[in-house]
Design a protein around this motif. Structure first.
Motif, PDB file in Angstrom:
ATOM      1  N   GLN A 422      30.340 -18.959  14.634  1.00  0.00           N
ATOM      2  CA  GLN A 422      30.588 -19.531  13.315  1.00  0.00           C
ATOM      3  C   GLN A 422      29.336 -20.198  12.732  1.00  0.00           C
ATOM      4  N   LYS A 423      28.405 -20.643  13.607  1.00  0.00           N
ATOM      5  CA  LYS A 423      27.226 -21.374  13.148  1.00  0.00           C
ATOM      6  C   LYS A 423      25.966 -20.516  13.115  1.00  0.00           C
ATOM      7  N   ARG A 424      26.066 -19.259  13.447  1.00  0.00           N
ATOM      8  CA  ARG A 424      24.862 -18.446  13.546  1.00  0.00           C
ATOM      9  C   ARG A 424      24.279 -18.157  12.160  1.00  0.00           C
ATOM     10  N   GLN A 425      22.958 -18.184  12.150  1.00  0.00           N
ATOM     11  CA  GLN A 425      22.213 -17.886  10.926  1.00  0.00           C
ATOM     12  C   GLN A 425      20.843 -17.386  11.332  1.00  0.00           C
ATOM     13  N   ILE A 426      20.093 -16.940  10.365  1.00  0.00           N
ATOM     14  CA  ILE A 426      18.735 -16.456  10.666  1.00  0.00           C
ATOM     15  C   ILE A 426      17.840 -17.667  10.936  1.00  0.00           C
ATOM     16  N   VAL A 427      17.251 -17.697  12.128  1.00  0.00           N
ATOM     17  CA  VAL A 427      16.425 -18.829  12.557  1.00  0.00           C
ATOM     18  C   VAL A 427      15.021 -18.327  12.863  1.00  0.00           C
ATOM     19  N   SER A 568       8.464 -17.931  38.148  1.00  0.00           N
ATOM     20  CA  SER A 568       7.533 -18.480  39.137  1.00  0.00           C
ATOM     21  C   SER A 568       8.078 -19.822  39.589  1.00  0.00           C
ATOM     22  N   LYS A 569       8.304 -19.972  40.914  1.00  0.00           N
ATOM     23  CA  LYS A 569       8.859 -21.219  41.423  1.00  0.00           C
ATOM     24  C   LYS A 569       7.769 -22.146  41.973  1.00  0.00           C
ATOM     25  N   ALA A 570       6.600 -21.556  42.242  1.00  0.00           N
ATOM     26  CA  ALA A 570       5.481 -22.367  42.739  1.00  0.00           C
ATOM     27  C   ALA A 570       4.626 -22.798  41.552  1.00  0.00           C
ATOM     28  N   GLU A 571       3.569 -23.555  41.842  1.00  0.00           N
ATOM     29  CA  GLU A 571       2.727 -24.069  40.757  1.00  0.00           C
ATOM     30  C   GLU A 571       1.916 -22.941  40.121  1.00  0.00           C
ATOM     31  N   PRO A 572       1.997 -22.713  38.797  1.00  0.00           N
ATOM     32  CA  PRO A 572       2.889 -23.445  37.891  1.00  0.00           C
ATOM     33  C   PRO A 572       4.307 -22.864  37.929  1.00  0.00           C
ATOM     34  N   THR A 573       5.293 -23.748  37.818  1.00  0.00           N
ATOM     35  CA  THR A 573       6.683 -23.310  37.713  1.00  0.00           C
ATOM     36  C   THR A 573       6.912 -22.779  36.303  1.00  0.00           C
ATOM     37  N   THR A 574       7.440 -21.528  36.208  1.00  0.00           N
ATOM     38  CA  THR A 574       7.549 -20.880  34.899  1.00  0.00           C
ATOM     39  C   THR A 574       8.961 -20.356  34.683  1.00  0.00           C
ATOM     40  N   PHE A 575       9.548 -20.736  33.546  1.00  0.00           N
ATOM     41  CA  PHE A 575      10.815 -20.174  33.087  1.00  0.00           C
ATOM     42  C   PHE A 575      10.524 -19.299  31.867  1.00  0.00           C
ATOM     43  N   THR A 576      11.185 -18.131  31.815  1.00  0.00           N
ATOM     44  CA  THR A 576      11.026 -17.216  30.675  1.00  0.00           C
ATOM     45  C   THR A 576      12.378 -17.018  30.017  1.00  0.00           C
ATOM     46  N   ILE A 577      12.423 -17.288  28.707  1.00  0.00           N
ATOM     47  CA  ILE A 577      13.639 -17.090  27.919  1.00  0.00           C
ATOM     48  C   ILE A 577      13.412 -15.898  26.992  1.00  0.00           C
ATOM     49  N   SER A 578      14.303 -14.915  27.043  1.00  0.00           N
ATOM     50  CA  SER A 578      14.210 -13.734  26.174  1.00  0.00           C
ATOM     51  C   SER A 578      15.381 -13.737  25.213  1.00  0.00           C
ATOM     52  N   LEU A 579      15.074 -13.606  23.920  1.00  0.00           N
ATOM     53  CA  LEU A 579      16.101 -13.563  22.880  1.00  0.00           C
ATOM     54  C   LEU A 579      15.916 -12.298  22.049  1.00  0.00           C
ATOM     55  N   PRO A 580      17.002 -11.592  21.734  1.00  0.00           N
ATOM     56  CA  PRO A 580      16.865 -10.345  20.976  1.00  0.00           C
ATOM     57  C   PRO A 580      16.358 -10.602  19.557  1.00  0.00           C
ATOM     58  N   LYS A 581      15.501  -9.705  19.096  1.00  0.00           N
ATOM     59  CA  LYS A 581      14.989  -9.830  17.728  1.00  0.00           C
ATOM     60  C   LYS A 581      16.102  -9.562  16.710  1.00  0.00           C
ATOM     61  N   LEU A 582      15.886 -10.066  15.529  1.00  0.00           N
ATOM     62  CA  LEU A 582      16.835  -9.814  14.448  1.00  0.00           C
ATOM     63  C   LEU A 582      16.768  -8.340  14.065  1.00  0.00           C
ATOM     64  N   PRO A 583      17.917  -7.631  13.991  1.00  0.00           N
ATOM     65  CA  PRO A 583      17.878  -6.215  13.609  1.00  0.00           C
ATOM     66  C   PRO A 583      17.227  -6.032  12.247  1.00  0.00           C
ATOM     67  N   GLU A 584      16.609  -4.848  12.060  1.00  0.00           N
ATOM     68  CA  GLU A 584      15.884  -4.558  10.819  1.00  0.00           C
ATOM     69  C   GLU A 584      16.776  -4.707   9.597  1.00  0.00           C
ATOM     70  N   LYS A 585      18.027  -4.271   9.700  1.00  0.00           N
ATOM     71  CA  LYS A 585      18.913  -4.290   8.530  1.00  0.00           C
ATOM     72  C   LYS A 585      19.279  -5.709   8.113  1.00  0.00           C
ATOM     73  N   ASN A 586      19.091  -6.697   9.010  1.00  0.00           N
ATOM     74  CA  ASN A 586      19.444  -8.084   8.679  1.00  0.00           C
ATOM     75  C   ASN A 586      18.247  -8.921   8.275  1.00  0.00           C
ATOM     76  N   ARG A 587      17.044  -8.321   8.204  1.00  0.00           N
ATOM     77  CA  ARG A 587      15.861  -9.127   7.940  1.00  0.00           C
ATOM     78  C   ARG A 587      15.655  -9.398   6.458  1.00  0.00           C
ATOM     79  N   ASP A 588      16.249  -8.621   5.617  1.00  0.00           N
ATOM     80  CA  ASP A 588      16.065  -8.807   4.173  1.00  0.00           C
ATOM     81  C   ASP A 588      17.031  -9.842   3.630  1.00  0.00           C
TER      82      ASP A 588
END
Length: 588
Positions: A422-427, A568-588
């Protein structure tokens, strides 16, 4: 031959073959016995004649006499002394037996008994008749053996075989001809009824001929009435079956019917969907090949020895299924109920009660202890009383935050998409990430920590709920800040790196720090609720936080169709977040 006509003719032919074969066997055995008996009688007479001629002679004279007259006797003559040693052979060119002391027939002959033995030689196909008799000579006893090969038995048998073979061919031809004519005349009316029954089975119009012998006409009349009743019954049964199939297809419970041979007789749509099976027609297919779930196979095997059974199944798509089975008269009935939603709600309730009760204990204990100290010490110095009250307030704030996070996490796990949809919007993810970093840079804990921020794209649009996304990313940065501060305290050396990278179909956010790191035993359950980190300070392990941040982050990211990984759990500890791109038809 499957037809009655063919079976009757075949039976007649077999009967003829058995009769002729039995007659041939009896005739050949009779001839064989007669010839053997005649040969034995002849040998007995010859032995008696030789006894009369030799009894007044001595052994050398007997041998000389037999040598002169051996051409007059067809049988092979052998002489043995009482020790079984050969003395003379009328036909030495044949196989010799020079010692017969251990021979049973020889021993019988020594006791004065006339012994006859005949042997069939399979290689030559002839019988050999041997006759043993003891004869008393002037200088001692001897045993005379007469041996005769009966080739005439084989000749007689060959002639009989030829005659009976010719007779058998003649009788077979006659039996086949007359059997065909007789059977055809008898079975012709039944053939007409068979054609009518075939048309009826194919759904074609059938006319029963009621003319003919009384037995056939009565049978035709009964079949006609039966066909009419059967047609009405099939129509009613077909209608009832269609109604029942439509009713079962609408049930929310999966239904599978299996016959006694293990083949699927019926399976409804609910069962196919619950078991994540491809759409298709499974009727008639082996159940073992259709359902690839091991526990379902165990249920089927149990039902083969037990009238009822049930199992709970967790599918590869994390569905919780309750499967009940019952053995019926013509197979097995399986009922499959999807318990995923109920199980998730129950599991969430249990986890919430267990985890919350554990986490509430520590702050409540601190609050109670501080309050008791204040109550028990009315004259407590103001400074100490203020410190205790401050502890109470801090623990109350901790409890409030814990309750808020627990309720928020429970809401995400129960309905992860409902509120955020309900709260989703282009961010603009790039702008949002800059704002989050700027906010955490201003925290007092961030002093003396170096920040490396690399946001390559000018804008990175995603479809998301900005509040939830900010909370998820903020939890990861907050952890990086917290664990880096625990390692370096007020000293320099700590750094946090935040970057946004274009990953073709996804935007990738990498957050790294050189803090205390993550131990081996925490990596597998790091995203589970109440999985808290700990650090070693002055030789003691200290637990940090209450383990809800990453659980909340994981639920939010996955609700947005993304993924969070510990790369990566050792130094440096690294977390990677992947989020899908906005579809082409919704970019306009």
């Amino acid at each position: 031959m499957r037809s009655i006509k063919g079976r009757i003719i075949l039976f007649a032919i077999l009967l003829v073959l058995i009769s002729v074969g039995s007659s041939w066997y009896l005739a050949s055995k009779t001839c064989e016995d007669l010839l053997l008996r005649r040969s034995i009688d002849d040998q007995g007479k010859l032995a008696n004649s030789l006894e009369e001629a030799l009894k007044e002679l001595k052994r050398p004279e007997a041998v000389s006499f037999l040598s002169k007259n051996k051409g007059l006797i067809e049988d092979r003559i052998l002489l043995y002394d009482t020790t079984g040693r050969a003395m003379w052979d009328s036909k030495p060119d044949k196989a010799k037996i020079e010692y017969l002391l251990g021979n049973l027939e020889f021993q019988e002959a020594l006791r004065g008994t006339e012994v006859t033995k005949y042997i069939y030689n399979e290689s030559s196909g002839h019988y050999t008749v041997n006759f043993f008799k003891k004869i008393a000579l002037q200088d001692g006893d001897i045993v005379i053996t007469l041996s005769r090969t009966l080739g005439e038995i084989s000749a007689v048998r060959q002639k009989l075989s030829l005659y009976f073979f010719m007779l058998m061919l003649l009788v077979l031809c006659l039996a086949t001809l007359f059997g065909h004519l007789i059977v055809r005349r008898i079975l012709h009316p039944l053939g007409e009824l068979s054609s009518v029954a075939e048309n009826l089975a194919l759904g074609k119009p059938a006319r029963f001929s009621l003319v003919g012998p009384p037995e056939i006409s009565n049978l035709a009349r009964s079949l006609k009435e039966m066909a009419e009743n059967l047609q009405h019954a099939l129509e009613n049964l077909s209608q009832q079956r269609n109604d029942l199939k439509q009713l079962i297809d609408l049930l929310p419970v999966g239904v599978i019917l299996i016959d006694n041979e293990g083949r699927v007789r019926y399976i409804n749509e609910s069962a196919i969907n619950s078991l994540d099976m491809p759409q298709g027609d499974y009727t008639g297919k082996p159940f073992i090949g259709v359902a690839g779930i091991s526990k379902l196979m165990e249920l089927y095997d149990t039902l083969r020895i037990s009238p009822e059974a049930s199992v709970e199944i967790t599918t590869s798509k994390n569905k919780y299924l309750n499967c009940k089975g019952r053995r019926i008269s013509k197979g097995f009935l399986l009922l499959i109920t999807d318990m995923t939603e109920q199980r998730q709600l129950e599991l969430a309730r249990r986890n919430f009660m267990a985890d919350a009760s554990h986490e509430f204990q520590t702050p409540l204990t601190v609050i109670r202890a501080s309050a008791e100290i204040i109550m028990d010490n009315p004259e407590l110095p103001q400074e100490e009383e203020r410190e205790l009250l401050k502890k109470i307030v801090n623990q109350q704030e901790r409890l409030s935050k814990l309750v808020d996070d627990l309720l928020y996490l429970a809401k995400l796990e129960a309905q992860p998409n409902k509120s955020m949809m309900q709260k989703r919007q282009i961010v603009d993810l790039a702008q949002l990430l800059r704002e989050i970093v700027d906010e955490y840079r201003d925290y007092p804990q961030a002093r003396k920590i170096s920040w490396n921020v690399v946001i390559e794209p000018e804008s990175a649009n995603v479809l998301a709920s900005p509040e939830e996304l900010k909370k998820a990313i903020g939890n990861v940065i907050d952890n990086a800040l917290k664990f880096t501060r625990q390692k370096y305290e007020d000293e320099d050396g700590g750094f946090i790196s935040v970057s946004l990278i274009d990953g073709h179909t996804h935007w990738r956010i990498q957050i790294s720090d050189n803090g205390v790191g993550i131990s081996e035993d925490m990596t597998e359950g790091i995203y589970e609720r109440f999985q808290r980190g700990s650090v070693s300070l002055k030789g003691r392990r200290k637990t940090i936080g209450y383990g809800l941040g990453l659980a909340i982050t994981k639920n939010i990211i996955e609700a947005h169709g993304g993924l969070i990984e510990l790369t990566s759990k050792a130094e440096p500890t690294t977390f990677t977040i992947s989020l899908p791109k906005l579809p082409e038809k919704n970019r306009d």
